[in-house]
Design a protein around this motif. Structure first.
Motif, short mmCIF file in Angstrom:
data_model
loop_
_atom_site.label_atom_id
_atom_site.label_comp_id
_atom_site.label_asym_id
_atom_site.label_seq_id
_atom_site.Cartn_x
_atom_site.Cartn_y
_atom_site.Cartn_z
N GLN A 144 0.60 -0.94 -0.21
CA GLN A 144 -0.07 -0.80 0.38
C GLN A 144 1.32 1.16 -0.06
N LYS A 145 1.96 1.56 0.93
CA LYS A 145 3.02 2.48 0.97
C LYS A 145 3.68 2.68 -0.85
N GLN A 146 3.92 1.85 -1.25
CA GLN A 146 4.16 1.39 -2.55
C GLN A 146 4.05 1.94 -3.83
N ARG A 147 1.82 2.12 -3.40
CA ARG A 147 1.07 2.16 -4.52
C ARG A 147 0.44 3.66 -4.40
N ALA A 148 0.77 4.18 -3.02
CA ALA A 148 0.77 5.72 -2.44
C ALA A 148 1.79 6.34 -3.14
N ALA A 149 2.71 5.88 -3.50
CA ALA A 149 3.79 6.56 -3.73
C ALA A 149 4.32 6.35 -5.15
N ILE A 150 3.53 5.61 -5.68
CA ILE A 150 3.47 5.76 -7.20
C ILE A 150 2.38 6.58 -7.38
N ALA A 151 1.26 6.84 -6.86
CA ALA A 151 0.50 7.90 -6.88
C ALA A 151 0.69 8.89 -7.02
N ARG A 152 1.63 9.63 -5.68
CA ARG A 152 2.12 10.80 -5.40
C ARG A 152 3.42 11.37 -6.37
N ALA A 153 4.10 10.27 -7.00
CA ALA A 153 5.02 10.78 -8.32
C ALA A 153 3.80 10.48 -9.48
N LEU A 154 2.25 9.75 -9.34
CA LEU A 154 1.82 10.40 -10.95
C LEU A 154 1.18 11.70 -10.69
N CYS A 155 0.57 12.49 -9.92
CA CYS A 155 0.02 13.24 -9.00
C CYS A 155 0.95 14.64 -10.10
N MET A 156 2.35 14.20 -9.72
CA MET A 156 3.14 15.44 -10.70
C MET A 156 3.36 15.00 -11.92
N ALA A 169 11.46 -3.91 -1.31
CA ALA A 169 11.22 -4.08 0.30
C ALA A 169 10.04 -4.61 0.27
N LEU A 170 9.42 -5.27 -0.52
CA LEU A 170 8.06 -5.80 0.14
C LEU A 170 8.46 -7.19 0.36
N ASP A 171 6.82 -7.63 1.56
CA ASP A 171 7.06 -8.53 0.72
C ASP A 171 6.40 -9.23 0.21
N PRO A 172 6.77 -11.07 -0.51
CA PRO A 172 6.29 -11.74 -1.16
C PRO A 172 4.94 -11.45 -1.70
N GLU A 173 4.15 -11.42 -0.77
CA GLU A 173 3.16 -11.67 -1.45
C GLU A 173 1.85 -10.63 -1.69
N MET A 174 2.92 -9.10 -1.48
CA MET A 174 2.74 -7.66 -2.07
C MET A 174 3.55 -7.44 -3.19
N LEU A 179 3.28 -4.16 -8.63
CA LEU A 179 3.06 -4.91 -10.18
C LEU A 179 2.54 -4.49 -11.11
N ASN A 180 1.00 -5.07 -10.88
CA ASN A 180 -0.13 -4.80 -11.44
C ASN A 180 -0.52 -3.19 -11.95
N VAL A 181 -0.37 -2.08 -11.28
CA VAL A 181 0.04 -1.34 -11.53
C VAL A 181 0.63 -0.93 -12.41
N MET A 182 2.52 -1.07 -11.76
CA MET A 182 3.07 -0.83 -13.46
C MET A 182 3.06 -1.35 -14.44
N GLN A 183 2.50 -2.01 -14.27
CA GLN A 183 1.57 -2.95 -15.94
C GLN A 183 0.81 -1.53 -16.33
N ASP A 184 -0.43 -1.91 -15.41
CA ASP A 184 -1.57 -0.86 -16.40
C ASP A 184 -0.42 0.63 -16.82
N LEU A 185 0.06 0.72 -15.54
CA LEU A 185 0.77 2.55 -16.44
C LEU A 185 1.41 1.86 -17.50
N ALA A 186 2.76 0.97 -18.25
CA ALA A 186 3.39 0.44 -19.09
C ALA A 186 1.50 0.31 -20.35
N SER A 187 0.56 -0.49 -19.60
CA SER A 187 -0.21 -0.20 -21.49
C SER A 187 -0.71 1.24 -21.17
N ALA A 188 -1.18 2.16 -20.07
CA ALA A 188 -1.51 3.31 -20.57
C ALA A 188 0.04 4.12 -21.82
#
Length: 247
Positions: A144-156, A169-174, A179-188
């Motif tokens: 969740q922290k990393q997704r928030a950090a991605i959103a913060r970067a996108l806000c600029m 720095a993430l636990d394997p299940e996270m 990566l799904n968010v990053m894949q969505d960004l790549a697709s966009a």
């Protein structure tokens, strides 16, 4: 060429007598997703930090739209256009998620409060963090922290995003949720330069993969070529070692 967003020319970085980057040159075109892979200590993260001037290059140039990023662009403008997502999130612990996404817009872009909040909510929703906008970072999981950090970067509203090992720095299940968010960004169509240990992601999402070793780029190839028929023996050895653990 005109469609180069970034061009790295003969970049060198030394720490004392230790040369970490040795004559690095490559271009990033609009819409490309470039993954940078290699062993720890090969210079991958230092390269990103030199591109956004968290580290001062010892030599060479970083060009943004053909102009020297160090001398011909205002640093705050350049860093808003060339955004960065860090391994360790770097969220402000004394602010909630929404404020983390608003602060840079107001300070750097001079966006008014209402517009900054509207944009923050939009990007938090985009990365699946809308429900957590009032949470503090300490209340969030690593993913969740990393997704928030991605959103913060996108806000600029950057033109290119640099990711420095965003899942290490993430636990394997996270890992998957980021990566799904990053894949969505790549697709966009978001242009991205990603230092990663996630070989499946690099193979499936990247338009090009750079393999670094000893401070140089040994290979710069489409993933289908690099992962199935790497040209360099050092690349073959690296992939044999890491793919046996991942794919």
């Amino acid at each position: 060429m005109a469609d180069n967003i970034l061009e790295i020319r003969h970049l060198v970085k030394s720490f004392g007598d230790h040369e970490v980057l040795r004559d690095i040159s490559f271009q990033v075109k609009k819409g490309e997703v470039i993954c940078i892979i290699g062993s720890s200590g090969s210079g991958k993260s230092t390269l990103l930090r030199c591109i956004n001037f968290l580290e001062q290059p010892t030599g060479g140039q970083v060009l943004y739209h053909g102009k020297n990023a160090e001398t011909e662009w205002k640093r705050t403008l350049y860093n808003s256009k060339v955004g960065m997502v860090f391994q360790s999130f770097n969220l402000f612990g004394n602010m909630n998620v929404l404020e983390n996404c608003v602060a840079g817009q107001k300070l750097v872009l001079k966006t008014n409060r209402a517009e900054a909040e509207k944009r923050a909510v939009h990007y938090l929703e985009k990365v699946g963090m809308g429900a957590y906008r009032h949470a503090r970072p300490a209340q969030l999981s690593g993913g969740q922290k990393q997704r928030a950090a991605i959103a913060r970067a996108l806000c600029m509203e950057p033109e290119i995003l640099l990711f420095d090992e965003p899942t290490s720095a993430l636990d394997p299940e996270m890992v998957g949720e980021v990566l799904n968010v990053m894949q969505d960004l790549a697709s966009a169509g978001m242009t991205m330069l990603i230092v990663t240990h996630e070989m499946s992601f690099a193979r499936d999402v990247a338009s090009r993969v750079l393999f670094m070793d000893g401070g140089v780029i040994l290979e710069d190839s489409p993933p289908a070529q690099l992962f199935t028929a790497p040209a360099q023996q050092r690349t073959q050895e690296f992939l044999k070692r890491v793919l046996s653990r991942q794919l």
